[in-house]
Design a protein around this motif. Sequence first.
Motif, PDB file in Angstrom:
ATOM      1  N   UNK A  97      35.250  57.709  34.300  1.00 11.93           N
ATOM      2  CA  UNK A  97      35.059  56.396  33.705  1.00 11.93           C
ATOM      3  C   UNK A  97      36.072  55.430  34.313  1.00 11.93           C
ATOM      4  N   UNK A  98      35.568  54.450  35.032  1.00 15.58           N
ATOM      5  CA  UNK A  98      36.406  53.455  35.676  1.00 15.58           C
ATOM      6  C   UNK A  98      36.586  52.210  34.816  1.00 15.58           C
ATOM      7  N   UNK A  99      35.927  52.196  33.661  1.00  9.67           N
ATOM      8  CA  UNK A  99      35.987  51.047  32.763  1.00  9.67           C
ATOM      9  C   UNK A  99      36.327  51.543  31.364  1.00  9.67           C
ATOM     10  N   UNK A 100      36.761  50.641  30.499  1.00  9.53           N
ATOM     11  CA  UNK A 100      37.123  51.056  29.155  1.00  9.53           C
ATOM     12  C   UNK A 100      37.325  49.869  28.227  1.00  9.53           C
ATOM     13  N   UNK A 101      37.692  50.144  26.964  1.00 15.90           N
ATOM     14  CA  UNK A 101      37.853  49.067  25.969  1.00 15.90           C
ATOM     15  C   UNK A 101      38.999  48.110  26.295  1.00 15.90           C
ATOM     16  N   UNK A 102      39.851  48.483  27.257  1.00 11.62           N
ATOM     17  CA  UNK A 102      40.956  47.588  27.633  1.00 11.62           C
ATOM     18  C   UNK A 102      40.463  46.299  28.306  1.00 11.62           C
ATOM     19  N   UNK A 128      51.863  39.461  46.912  1.00  9.22           N
ATOM     20  CA  UNK A 128      50.561  39.729  46.308  1.00  9.22           C
ATOM     21  C   UNK A 128      50.714  39.951  44.814  1.00  9.22           C
ATOM     22  N   UNK A 129      49.719  39.470  44.070  1.00  5.63           N
ATOM     23  CA  UNK A 129      49.703  39.610  42.616  1.00  5.63           C
ATOM     24  C   UNK A 129      48.357  40.213  42.206  1.00  5.63           C
ATOM     25  N   UNK A 130      48.393  41.224  41.333  1.00  9.42           N
ATOM     26  CA  UNK A 130      47.155  41.759  40.769  1.00  9.42           C
ATOM     27  C   UNK A 130      46.823  40.952  39.520  1.00  9.42           C
ATOM     28  N   UNK A 131      45.711  40.210  39.571  1.00  6.51           N
ATOM     29  CA  UNK A 131      45.280  39.382  38.452  1.00  6.51           C
ATOM     30  C   UNK A 131      44.293  40.193  37.625  1.00  6.51           C
ATOM     31  N   UNK A 132      44.723  40.604  36.442  1.00  5.45           N
ATOM     32  CA  UNK A 132      43.871  41.422  35.572  1.00  5.45           C
ATOM     33  C   UNK A 132      42.984  40.528  34.722  1.00  5.45           C
ATOM     34  N   UNK A 133      41.718  40.958  34.548  1.00  4.40           N
ATOM     35  CA  UNK A 133      40.747  40.207  33.750  1.00  4.40           C
ATOM     36  C   UNK A 133      40.577  40.865  32.379  1.00  4.40           C
ATOM     37  N   UNK A 134      40.501  40.042  31.355  1.00  4.93           N
ATOM     38  CA  UNK A 134      40.172  40.511  30.013  1.00  4.93           C
ATOM     39  C   UNK A 134      39.083  39.606  29.443  1.00  4.93           C
ATOM     40  N   UNK A 135      38.014  40.235  28.934  1.00  2.00           N
ATOM     41  CA  UNK A 135      36.842  39.510  28.458  1.00  2.00           C
ATOM     42  C   UNK A 135      36.925  39.356  26.937  1.00  2.00           C
ATOM     43  N   UNK A 136      36.937  38.116  26.475  1.00  2.00           N
ATOM     44  CA  UNK A 136      37.056  37.867  25.042  1.00  2.00           C
ATOM     45  C   UNK A 136      35.754  38.224  24.319  1.00  2.00           C
ATOM     46  N   UNK A 137      35.897  38.854  23.148  1.00  2.00           N
ATOM     47  CA  UNK A 137      34.776  39.234  22.279  1.00  2.00           C
ATOM     48  C   UNK A 137      33.822  40.227  22.952  1.00  2.00           C
ATOM     49  N   UNK A 138      34.303  40.933  23.952  1.00  4.23           N
ATOM     50  CA  UNK A 138      33.483  41.961  24.607  1.00  4.23           C
ATOM     51  C   UNK A 138      33.424  43.193  23.720  1.00  4.23           C
ATOM     52  N   UNK A 139      32.224  43.715  23.493  1.00  8.86           N
ATOM     53  CA  UNK A 139      32.061  44.901  22.669  1.00  8.86           C
ATOM     54  C   UNK A 139      31.430  46.014  23.504  1.00  8.86           C
ATOM     55  N   UNK A 140      30.327  46.598  23.075  1.00  9.23           N
ATOM     56  CA  UNK A 140      29.761  47.745  23.777  1.00  9.23           C
ATOM     57  C   UNK A 140      29.283  47.388  25.183  1.00  9.23           C
ATOM     58  N   UNK A 141      29.635  48.246  26.138  1.00  6.92           N
ATOM     59  CA  UNK A 141      29.076  48.161  27.482  1.00  6.92           C
ATOM     60  C   UNK A 141      29.246  49.535  28.127  1.00  6.92           C
TER      61      UNK A 141
END
Length: 242
Positions: free
Chosen positions: A236-241, A194-207
């Motif tokens: 907080x389960x989300x962040x700038x990462x 199994x592999x954990x595929x991490x997502x990163x959103x380009x140019x994502x700012x405030x949310x």
Amino acid sequence: MEAEDLASQWERLHLSKEESACFHVKQENINGDEKRDKYCMVGKALTEKGVNNEGFRITMSQIWRLEGWVTFKELGEQCFLIEFQKIRDKEKVLSGRPWFFDRHLLTMMEVDDKESIDALQFRFEPFWIQLHNLPLSVMTKGFGEQFAEAIGLVIRVDAEEDGRAWGRCLRVRVAVDLNKPLLRGKWLKLDDKQHWVAFKYERLQNFCFHCGVLNHKGKGCLRSHNAQQGDTQPSTQFGPWL
């Protein structure tokens, strides 16, 4: 008030005979040989505070660097009717999304002159998303199209002509639902591993860091508000990462 709320409210009213009579538009009463809506779109800044109209006009005009003129008409609630002189300028802006004003997402929709402005629903916005920690064997256009369907409608996969996309990550362009939490990643099983595929959103700012949706920030978050009413502090389960 939302368009669907208005529609349901009218359905509950008892209309008079004059109000119930439907007015039929004659085609000859519609002016203009060329459809103006082809040059227009509607943009809405996803912010809980007001937008400086003049600042918005100047800032976006400078950022877009268009060949022709562009006009902005305020529609209320941080929403603007945007008209371009040239079709290619409009296409340039749409293909360059996402755009931000004062770090707030500017979501956009094309205009259909047979639809009411009030009926527009800003729900999706395209983002380039990086898929990290993928095995090289699945870094292909075909895999990206299938795997990214979990995020939303797949628009494009960044791959070579032969379909391979080997590199640090696999990039996919996806129409992200503004009302759903951003996906932070997804498990992938290849053979017995199994592999954990991490997502990163380009140019994502405030949310919203509390619930992970794009259409509001912390102050308008029901999850954060409900947690604050209880004994526990909201996590907080989300962040700038992302």
